[in-house]
Design a protein around this motif. Sequence first.
Motif, PDB file in Angstrom:
ATOM      1  N   MET A   1       0.742  -1.202  -0.110  1.00  0.00           N
ATOM      2  CA  MET A   1      -0.233  -0.032   0.204  1.00  0.00           C
ATOM      3  C   MET A   1       1.008   1.378  -0.080  1.00  0.00           C
ATOM      4  N   LYS A   2       0.493   2.359  -0.664  1.00  0.00           N
ATOM      5  CA  LYS A   2       1.272   3.571  -0.710  1.00  0.00           C
ATOM      6  C   LYS A   2       0.072   4.642  -0.507  1.00  0.00           C
ATOM      7  N   LEU A   3       0.724   5.725   0.174  1.00  0.00           N
ATOM      8  CA  LEU A   3       0.072   6.972   0.436  1.00  0.00           C
ATOM      9  C   LEU A   3       0.654   7.826  -0.473  1.00  0.00           C
ATOM     10  N   LYS A   4      -0.185   8.408  -1.529  1.00  0.00           N
ATOM     11  CA  LYS A   4       0.121   9.747  -2.161  1.00  0.00           C
ATOM     12  C   LYS A   4       0.164  11.161  -1.501  1.00  0.00           C
ATOM     13  N   VAL A   5       0.999  11.832  -1.184  1.00  0.00           N
ATOM     14  CA  VAL A   5       1.236  12.616  -0.507  1.00  0.00           C
ATOM     15  C   VAL A   5       0.899  14.211  -1.063  1.00  0.00           C
ATOM     16  N   ASN A   6      -0.042  14.935  -1.071  1.00  0.00           N
ATOM     17  CA  ASN A   6      -0.068  16.304  -1.506  1.00  0.00           C
ATOM     18  C   ASN A   6       0.468  17.270  -0.655  1.00  0.00           C
ATOM     19  N   TRP A   7       1.462  17.193  -0.337  1.00  0.00           N
ATOM     20  CA  TRP A   7       2.400  17.970   0.827  1.00  0.00           C
ATOM     21  C   TRP A   7       2.086  19.404   0.856  1.00  0.00           C
ATOM     22  N   GLU A   8       1.645  20.106  -0.300  1.00  0.00           N
ATOM     23  CA  GLU A   8       1.766  21.335  -0.450  1.00  0.00           C
ATOM     24  C   GLU A   8       0.270  21.864   0.231  1.00  0.00           C
ATOM     25  N   ALA A  20       0.058   7.726  14.110  1.00  0.00           N
ATOM     26  CA  ALA A  20       0.917   6.487  13.408  1.00  0.00           C
ATOM     27  C   ALA A  20       2.227   7.091  13.027  1.00  0.00           C
ATOM     28  N   PRO A  21       3.142   7.434  14.245  1.00  0.00           N
ATOM     29  CA  PRO A  21       4.412   7.981  14.057  1.00  0.00           C
ATOM     30  C   PRO A  21       5.234   6.965  13.229  1.00  0.00           C
ATOM     31  N   HIS A  22       5.013   5.632  13.013  1.00  0.00           N
ATOM     32  CA  HIS A  22       5.793   4.893  12.356  1.00  0.00           C
ATOM     33  C   HIS A  22       5.596   4.781  10.802  1.00  0.00           C
ATOM     34  N   VAL A  23       4.335   5.780  10.447  1.00  0.00           N
ATOM     35  CA  VAL A  23       3.927   5.552   9.109  1.00  0.00           C
ATOM     36  C   VAL A  23       4.135   7.038   8.472  1.00  0.00           C
ATOM     37  N   PHE A  24       3.864   8.170   9.341  1.00  0.00           N
ATOM     38  CA  PHE A  24       3.938   9.444   8.791  1.00  0.00           C
ATOM     39  C   PHE A  24       5.184  10.230   9.544  1.00  0.00           C
ATOM     40  N   LYS A  25       6.045  10.818   8.814  1.00  0.00           N
ATOM     41  CA  LYS A  25       7.210  11.455   9.343  1.00  0.00           C
ATOM     42  C   LYS A  25       7.106  12.975   8.813  1.00  0.00           C
ATOM     43  N   LEU A  26       7.311  13.892  10.308  1.00  0.00           N
ATOM     44  CA  LEU A  26       7.047  15.493   9.620  1.00  0.00           C
ATOM     45  C   LEU A  26       8.487  15.832   9.676  1.00  0.00           C
ATOM     46  N   ASP A  27       8.617  16.969   9.027  1.00  0.00           N
ATOM     47  CA  ASP A  27       9.834  17.726   8.893  1.00  0.00           C
ATOM     48  C   ASP A  27      10.230  18.693  10.169  1.00  0.00           C
ATOM     49  N   ASP A  28      11.229  19.147  10.323  1.00  0.00           N
ATOM     50  CA  ASP A  28      11.721  19.998  11.338  1.00  0.00           C
ATOM     51  C   ASP A  28      10.725  20.932  11.965  1.00  0.00           C
ATOM     52  N   GLU A  38       5.550   4.566   1.394  1.00  0.00           N
ATOM     53  CA  GLU A  38       5.360   3.403   1.148  1.00  0.00           C
ATOM     54  C   GLU A  38       5.142   2.764   2.595  1.00  0.00           C
ATOM     55  N   VAL A  39       3.983   2.275   2.652  1.00  0.00           N
ATOM     56  CA  VAL A  39       3.553   1.869   4.031  1.00  0.00           C
ATOM     57  C   VAL A  39       4.166   0.324   4.399  1.00  0.00           C
ATOM     58  N   PRO A  40       4.831   0.453   5.506  1.00  0.00           N
ATOM     59  CA  PRO A  40       5.346  -0.777   6.125  1.00  0.00           C
ATOM     60  C   PRO A  40       4.346  -2.124   6.157  1.00  0.00           C
ATOM     61  N   GLU A  41       4.547  -3.162   5.833  1.00  0.00           N
ATOM     62  CA  GLU A  41       3.400  -4.336   6.062  1.00  0.00           C
ATOM     63  C   GLU A  41       3.064  -4.426   7.386  1.00  0.00           C
ATOM     64  N   GLY A  42       1.912  -4.383   7.642  1.00  0.00           N
ATOM     65  CA  GLY A  42       1.451  -4.737   9.140  1.00  0.00           C
ATOM     66  C   GLY A  42       0.632  -3.176   9.456  1.00  0.00           C
ATOM     67  N   ALA A  43       1.106  -2.169   8.834  1.00  0.00           N
ATOM     68  CA  ALA A  43       1.056  -0.870   9.278  1.00  0.00           C
ATOM     69  C   ALA A  43      -0.165  -0.280   8.562  1.00  0.00           C
ATOM     70  N   GLU A  44      -0.853  -0.982   7.669  1.00  0.00           N
ATOM     71  CA  GLU A  44      -1.985  -0.702   6.662  1.00  0.00           C
ATOM     72  C   GLU A  44      -2.985  -0.053   7.418  1.00  0.00           C
ATOM     73  N   ASP A  45      -3.445  -0.503   8.429  1.00  0.00           N
ATOM     74  CA  ASP A  45      -4.752   0.149   9.188  1.00  0.00           C
ATOM     75  C   ASP A  45      -4.412   1.437   9.687  1.00  0.00           C
ATOM     76  N   ASP A  46      -3.245   1.551  10.318  1.00  0.00           N
ATOM     77  CA  ASP A  46      -2.615   2.732  10.910  1.00  0.00           C
ATOM     78  C   ASP A  46      -2.572   3.827  10.029  1.00  0.00           C
ATOM     79  N   ALA A  47      -2.207   3.449   8.770  1.00  0.00           N
ATOM     80  CA  ALA A  47      -2.120   4.355   7.736  1.00  0.00           C
ATOM     81  C   ALA A  47      -3.349   4.969   7.184  1.00  0.00           C
TER      82      ALA A  47
END
Length: 72
Positions: A1-8, A20-28, A38-47
């Motif tokens: 599973m993937k997440l397309k990120v429209n970061w703007e 879900a801090p193991h899926v979503f990373k924030l910048d400084d 790219e969602v890690p296996e097993g983290a699909e529901d959290d994503a």
Amino acid sequence: MKLKVNWEKCQGNARCWSTAPHVFKLDDEGYIEHHDIEVPEGAEDDARRGAGLCPERVFTVIEESGKELGGE
Ligand code: F3S
């Protein structure tokens, strides 16, 4: 599973990361990092949950089947 990120569209709400801090990373500065996820296996529901909580609809979930959910 993937997440397309429209970061703007990110406003730094951080609901994705707090769910879900193991899926979503924030910048400084507290915004979502500028790349698709790219969602890690097993983290699909959290994503799915974290993506669904973003009030700015930053994420489009791309299931393994190719089906797209959310976003614009
Ligand atoms: Fe940004 Fe939405 Fe997460 S506004 S920090 S992508 S909850």
